[in-house]
Design a protein around this motif. Sequence first.
Motif, PDB file in Angstrom:
ATOM      1  N   ILE A 171      31.797  62.781  32.300  1.00 37.10           N
ATOM      2  CA  ILE A 171      32.557  63.162  31.109  1.00 37.10           C
ATOM      3  C   ILE A 171      33.561  64.221  31.549  1.00 37.10           C
ATOM      4  O   ILE A 171      33.174  65.279  32.064  1.00 37.10           O
ATOM      5  CB  ILE A 171      31.642  63.733  30.001  1.00 37.10           C
ATOM      6  N   LEU A 224      33.728  58.672  30.612  1.00 40.31           N
ATOM      7  CA  LEU A 224      34.211  58.947  29.260  1.00 40.31           C
ATOM      8  C   LEU A 224      35.264  60.043  29.360  1.00 40.31           C
ATOM      9  O   LEU A 224      34.958  61.165  29.779  1.00 40.31           O
ATOM     10  CB  LEU A 224      33.045  59.403  28.361  1.00 40.31           C
ATOM     11  N   VAL A 225      36.505  59.699  29.002  1.00 36.05           N
ATOM     12  CA  VAL A 225      37.572  60.696  28.993  1.00 36.05           C
ATOM     13  C   VAL A 225      37.521  61.385  27.642  1.00 36.05           C
ATOM     14  O   VAL A 225      37.840  60.780  26.615  1.00 36.05           O
ATOM     15  CB  VAL A 225      38.963  60.040  29.211  1.00 36.05           C
ATOM     16  N   ALA A 253      32.325  65.791  22.900  1.00 36.59           N
ATOM     17  CA  ALA A 253      31.517  64.647  23.328  1.00 36.59           C
ATOM     18  C   ALA A 253      30.030  64.991  23.451  1.00 36.59           C
ATOM     19  O   ALA A 253      29.177  64.222  23.019  1.00 36.59           O
ATOM     20  CB  ALA A 253      32.049  64.108  24.656  1.00 36.59           C
ATOM     21  N   GLU A 278      28.234  65.406  20.093  1.00 40.00           N
ATOM     22  CA  GLU A 278      28.148  64.091  19.446  1.00 40.00           C
ATOM     23  C   GLU A 278      27.072  63.234  20.113  1.00 40.00           C
ATOM     24  O   GLU A 278      26.300  62.536  19.456  1.00 40.00           O
ATOM     25  CB  GLU A 278      29.526  63.409  19.522  1.00 40.00           C
ATOM     26  N   LEU A 279      27.019  63.333  21.448  1.00 39.95           N
ATOM     27  CA  LEU A 279      26.019  62.589  22.205  1.00 39.95           C
ATOM     28  C   LEU A 279      24.612  63.041  21.814  1.00 39.95           C
ATOM     29  O   LEU A 279      23.708  62.223  21.584  1.00 39.95           O
ATOM     30  CB  LEU A 279      26.278  62.823  23.703  1.00 39.95           C
ATOM     31  N   LYS A 293      23.664  61.549  18.556  1.00 37.01           N
ATOM     32  CA  LYS A 293      23.478  60.090  18.458  1.00 37.01           C
ATOM     33  C   LYS A 293      22.373  59.541  19.348  1.00 37.01           C
ATOM     34  O   LYS A 293      22.029  58.369  19.259  1.00 37.01           O
ATOM     35  CB  LYS A 293      24.797  59.394  18.770  1.00 37.01           C
ATOM     36  N   LEU A 294      21.824  60.377  20.199  1.00 33.26           N
ATOM     37  CA  LEU A 294      20.774  59.876  21.097  1.00 33.26           C
ATOM     38  C   LEU A 294      19.440  59.781  20.360  1.00 33.26           C
ATOM     39  O   LEU A 294      19.074  60.692  19.648  1.00 33.26           O
ATOM     40  CB  LEU A 294      20.630  60.793  22.306  1.00 33.26           C
TER      41      LEU A 294
END
Lengths: 309, 248
Positions: free
Chosen positions: A278, A294-295, A301, A304-305, A308-309
């Motif tokens: 990332i 992932l740019v 990021a 958010e990760l 959502k995990l």
Amino acid sequence: MKTLVYVDHDNANLGDATLATVTAASKLGEVHLLVAGAGCAAVGEAAAKIAGVGKVHVADDAAYEHQLAENVAPLIAGLMDAHDAVLFPATTTGKNIAPRVAALLDVMQISDILSVEGEKTFTRPIYAGNAIATVESTDAKLVITVRGTAFDKAEASGGSAEIEAVASTGDAGKSSFVGAEIAKSERPELTSAKIIVSGGRALKDAETFEATIMPLADKFGAGVGASRAAVDAGYVPNDYQVGQTGKIVAPEVYIAIGISGAIQHLAGMKDSKTIIAINKDEDAPIFQVADIGLVADLYQAVPELMEKL
Amino acid sequence: MKALVPVKRVIDYNVKPRVKADGSGVDLSNVKMSMNPFDEIAVEQAIRLKEAGKIDEIVAVSIGPAKAQETLRTALAMGADSAVLVETDETVEPLAVAKILKAVAAEVEPGLIILGKQAIDDDSNQTGQMLAALMDLPQGTFASKVEVEGDHVSVTREVDGGLETVKLSVPAIITTDLRLNEPRYASLPNIMKAKKKPLGTKTPADYGVDIAPRLKTLTVAEPPVRQAGVKVADVDELVAKLKAMGVA
Ligand SMILES: Cc1cc2nc3c(=O)[nH]c(=O)nc-3n(C[C@H](O)[C@H](O)[C@H](O)COP(=O)(O)OP(=O)(O)OC[C@H]3O[C@@H](n4cnc5c(N)ncnc54)[C@H](O)[C@@H]3O)c2cc1C
Ligand SMILES: Nc1ncnc2c1ncn2[C@@H]1O[C@H](COP(=O)(O)O)[C@@H](O)[C@H]1O
């Protein structure tokens, strides 16, 4: 060929790096182990259980408590009449002692081997792993350090080797141990972790590194690594550094966050099975080795990760 | 007491090395060369000890081709007092380097010999430890802190688990790690002054050292290249990939 493997330990446990070294040694011939320490009988017993080991030499003496090279090297040199090769794990302990033994034996050491190609032929990385040299020794004895990630670990159980006490060569009287600051962490050790989350200079400071990288690592049950820039800036201690001159790792998954991917960093992690990066710079060199890139701005990021995990 | 600082001329750390097509080695023609970064740290440490009054003279030494004079001039411009080039166009392995350094040390009689922990070309990480064995001296490798206290030196070492401190009797051998210090840049006036500092030239034969290699390099090859990966568009796609891999 008779080989001697130097067991890296803390007088209580022996590490994974030793198990990989046993595998490398077994490709050359019969494997004997040396445990040098103080009050290290438990390590000797654990060593005797390693599959495929013929004999365990135990040198138990106060002079070996901290495995000072000045004291241990003469002990090993003395055992080399009866052995053709001595192999050390390429840990800081192994790297400290092995060349001292090599010079005592007037032998050129072969550092950080990746494979055994023949009785005296090995491959090893040079130029930060940007080239792989195949070298053949012309010396009568072999002194080798072994890259732990390049060999499978020998089975820690199943063996029943004979244990033999070795007389101490004593204290050389040149050096003494003063103290250590060994970090205790609940997280998996870098060199044996299945997943590693690493952070770079982009993590700003120690607090931000802690708040951003650690929760993600905990979610995966991962080890935590760092680039040199992150260590130099004091975000994390020195033992987190991954790279040419830090730790060499090869986990199943390596997640590089805010790390540019300098060759010195890649040298330490590019044998990871899957690399995830990332980085907000789409041209960052890390993307040339990343399987999944992932740019993005990591400060958007990563949270958010986590969510959502 | 004097400090002896061995410095190696190597490929600049910013250059990506290229393997020669014939597999004989790494192509160094027209490549930027510099002082090994760990040796800059070693020179800097010697200078700091001199500034603190613990060292009174710094001798830099390099084993290598005539061009290694440039590396020694850099050490002199940083603050070393004199330099010795042991000139040879052959590749000299750490064991032979250590033997030459032992002979140089017999002339210089240093209290401290400060080397880099590793040359970034051969990545051997051997020379300092070998020199310590040959001279029967204590060694403080991978140093992140060095304190001279009377006839002892206390060295904090970067080890796998963290840090470790050892106390060594002097004379002693030290090898530097990255966190020991940040090397200074040589100022223009100091670069000019360095041109007048003494730089002697010798050969390995002057010291009676046989530098014939013990290791035969059969081939040098490119490492396996990784397959180009994919870029994901957003976090959702990354999560999907992680789930597919079974890690999330
Ligand atoms: C002798 C020597 C030995 C060395 N040994 C090692 C070693 O063992 N290990 C090692 O790691 N290095 C080593 N280095 C250092 C190496 O050359 C690099 O300087 C270092 O790896 C850079 O660290 P970095 O990627 O964290 O920092 P940088 O190169 O500064 O990269 C930071 C990255 O973060 C990205 N970024 C910034 N902000 C954000 C954001 N908000 N979101 C997402 N991305 C962001 C940037 O785009 C950039 O790519 C060594 C150097 C020398 C000279
Ligand atoms: N040819 C050389 N000339 C001077 N110093 C050297 C040379 N080779 C190695 N050294 C020193 O030994 C250290 C470790 O090198 P190595 O053992 O090759 O990784 C370097 O950082 C230098 O301080």
